[in-house]
Write a protein that holds these residues in place. Sequence first.
Motif, PDB file in Angstrom:
ATOM      1  N   VAL A 170       0.865  -1.184   0.000  1.00 22.14           N
ATOM      2  CA  VAL A 170       0.000   0.000   0.000  1.00 22.14           C
ATOM      3  C   VAL A 170       0.897   1.229   0.000  1.00 22.14           C
ATOM      4  O   VAL A 170       1.948   1.238   0.642  1.00 22.14           O
ATOM      5  CB  VAL A 170      -0.985  -0.010   1.201  1.00 22.14           C
ATOM      6  CG1 VAL A 170      -0.261   0.103   2.529  1.00 22.14           C
ATOM      7  CG2 VAL A 170      -2.012   1.095   1.057  1.00 22.14           C
ATOM      8  N   VAL A 171       0.512   2.227  -0.766  1.00 22.20           N
ATOM      9  CA  VAL A 171       1.276   3.469  -0.818  1.00 22.20           C
ATOM     10  C   VAL A 171       0.490   4.560  -0.088  1.00 22.20           C
ATOM     11  O   VAL A 171      -0.650   4.346   0.326  1.00 22.20           O
ATOM     12  CB  VAL A 171       1.616   3.882  -2.276  1.00 22.20           C
ATOM     13  CG1 VAL A 171       2.507   2.828  -2.929  1.00 22.20           C
ATOM     14  CG2 VAL A 171       0.353   4.101  -3.099  1.00 22.20           C
ATOM     15  N   GLU A 172       1.110   5.735   0.055  1.00 23.19           N
ATOM     16  CA  GLU A 172       0.464   6.825   0.783  1.00 23.19           C
ATOM     17  C   GLU A 172      -0.825   7.257   0.082  1.00 23.19           C
ATOM     18  O   GLU A 172      -0.983   7.072  -1.127  1.00 23.19           O
ATOM     19  CB  GLU A 172       1.421   8.006   0.915  1.00 23.19           C
ATOM     20  CG  GLU A 172       1.732   8.678  -0.417  1.00 23.19           C
ATOM     21  CD  GLU A 172       2.841   9.725  -0.334  1.00 23.19           C
ATOM     22  OE1 GLU A 172       3.197  10.145   0.774  1.00 23.19           O
ATOM     23  OE2 GLU A 172       3.351  10.103  -1.402  1.00 23.19           O
ATOM     24  N   ALA A 173      -1.704   7.860   0.861  1.00 22.17           N
ATOM     25  CA  ALA A 173      -2.926   8.416   0.283  1.00 22.17           C
ATOM     26  C   ALA A 173      -2.554   9.483  -0.737  1.00 22.17           C
ATOM     27  O   ALA A 173      -1.572  10.217  -0.553  1.00 22.17           O
ATOM     28  CB  ALA A 173      -3.804   9.017   1.376  1.00 22.17           C
ATOM     29  N   ALA A 174      -3.317   9.553  -1.812  1.00 23.83           N
ATOM     30  CA  ALA A 174      -3.014  10.499  -2.891  1.00 23.83           C
ATOM     31  C   ALA A 174      -2.828  11.918  -2.364  1.00 23.83           C
ATOM     32  O   ALA A 174      -1.929  12.636  -2.795  1.00 23.83           O
ATOM     33  CB  ALA A 174      -4.116  10.457  -3.941  1.00 23.83           C
ATOM     34  N   GLY A 175      -3.657  12.315  -1.407  1.00 24.70           N
ATOM     35  CA  GLY A 175      -3.587  13.674  -0.879  1.00 24.70           C
ATOM     36  C   GLY A 175      -2.369  13.950  -0.024  1.00 24.70           C
ATOM     37  O   GLY A 175      -2.122  15.098   0.348  1.00 24.70           O
ATOM     38  N   GLU A 176      -1.600  12.914   0.310  1.00 26.36           N
ATOM     39  CA  GLU A 176      -0.368  13.097   1.075  1.00 26.36           C
ATOM     40  C   GLU A 176       0.834  13.255   0.159  1.00 26.36           C
ATOM     41  O   GLU A 176       1.936  13.528   0.615  1.00 26.36           O
ATOM     42  CB  GLU A 176      -0.134  11.887   1.996  1.00 26.36           C
ATOM     43  CG  GLU A 176      -1.214  11.699   3.038  1.00 26.36           C
ATOM     44  CD  GLU A 176      -1.271  12.846   4.045  1.00 26.36           C
ATOM     45  OE1 GLU A 176      -0.200  13.241   4.539  1.00 26.36           O
ATOM     46  OE2 GLU A 176      -2.372  13.339   4.317  1.00 26.36           O
ATOM     47  N   ASN A 177       0.632  13.056  -1.142  1.00 25.57           N
ATOM     48  CA  ASN A 177       1.737  13.088  -2.099  1.00 25.57           C
ATOM     49  C   ASN A 177       1.967  14.513  -2.597  1.00 25.57           C
ATOM     50  O   ASN A 177       1.033  15.184  -3.037  1.00 25.57           O
ATOM     51  CB  ASN A 177       1.406  12.149  -3.269  1.00 25.57           C
ATOM     52  CG  ASN A 177       2.512  12.119  -4.281  1.00 25.57           C
ATOM     53  OD1 ASN A 177       2.559  12.951  -5.178  1.00 25.57           O
ATOM     54  ND2 ASN A 177       3.405  11.159  -4.137  1.00 25.57           N
ATOM     55  N   ALA A 178       3.215  14.968  -2.541  1.00 24.16           N
ATOM     56  CA  ALA A 178       3.545  16.351  -2.912  1.00 24.16           C
ATOM     57  C   ALA A 178       3.162  16.672  -4.356  1.00 24.16           C
ATOM     58  O   ALA A 178       2.664  17.773  -4.637  1.00 24.16           O
ATOM     59  CB  ALA A 178       5.033  16.610  -2.691  1.00 24.16           C
ATOM     60  N   ALA A 179       3.371  15.754  -5.281  1.00 25.56           N
ATOM     61  CA  ALA A 179       3.060  16.017  -6.691  1.00 25.56           C
ATOM     62  C   ALA A 179       1.555  16.152  -6.900  1.00 25.56           C
ATOM     63  O   ALA A 179       1.096  16.984  -7.701  1.00 25.56           O
ATOM     64  CB  ALA A 179       3.628  14.919  -7.584  1.00 25.56           C
ATOM     65  N   VAL A 180       0.776  15.344  -6.189  1.00 24.14           N
ATOM     66  CA  VAL A 180      -0.684  15.435  -6.292  1.00 24.14           C
ATOM     67  C   VAL A 180      -1.152  16.783  -5.743  1.00 24.14           C
ATOM     68  O   VAL A 180      -1.973  17.475  -6.359  1.00 24.14           O
ATOM     69  CB  VAL A 180      -1.361  14.267  -5.536  1.00 24.14           C
ATOM     70  CG1 VAL A 180      -2.871  14.468  -5.463  1.00 24.14           C
ATOM     71  CG2 VAL A 180      -1.021  12.937  -6.203  1.00 24.14           C
TER      72      VAL A 180
END
Length: 129
Positions: free
Chosen positions: A101-111
């Motif tokens: 599992v990867v980080e939630a999309a909203g935790e990603n700097a690029a997102v």
Amino acid sequence: MATQRALILFAHGARAASWAAPFERLRDLTQAREPAVRVSLAFLELMSPRLPEQVAALVADGVLDITVVPVFLGQGGHVLRDLPLMLDDLRVAYPQAALKVVEAAGENAAVLQALSDYCVASLAHPSPH
């Protein structure tokens, strides 16, 4: 032969079927970029398939390399509490599968940068009123 890989875009789910439309577009865009990977949607509640059903279907098809991408903006209780418990159960049920599992999309700097770009760009459009 290499194990086929899968990407599960994991979203909350809602009662209105129209709510899933942007997630379906995201799935289709992602699938087009990674044709060798099986890209699917799964939901926490209110919509099908649920995450356990989707993992079960993939494992039944022999797909054992599965990455779950929480398509959530915030790291609320669902991502922090419910998802790890679900994944623990799935790892017990399917020990032959590698579930990541990867980080939630909203935790990603690029997102966040892309969303900020969209918000800033809205200033350039005149108000319809």
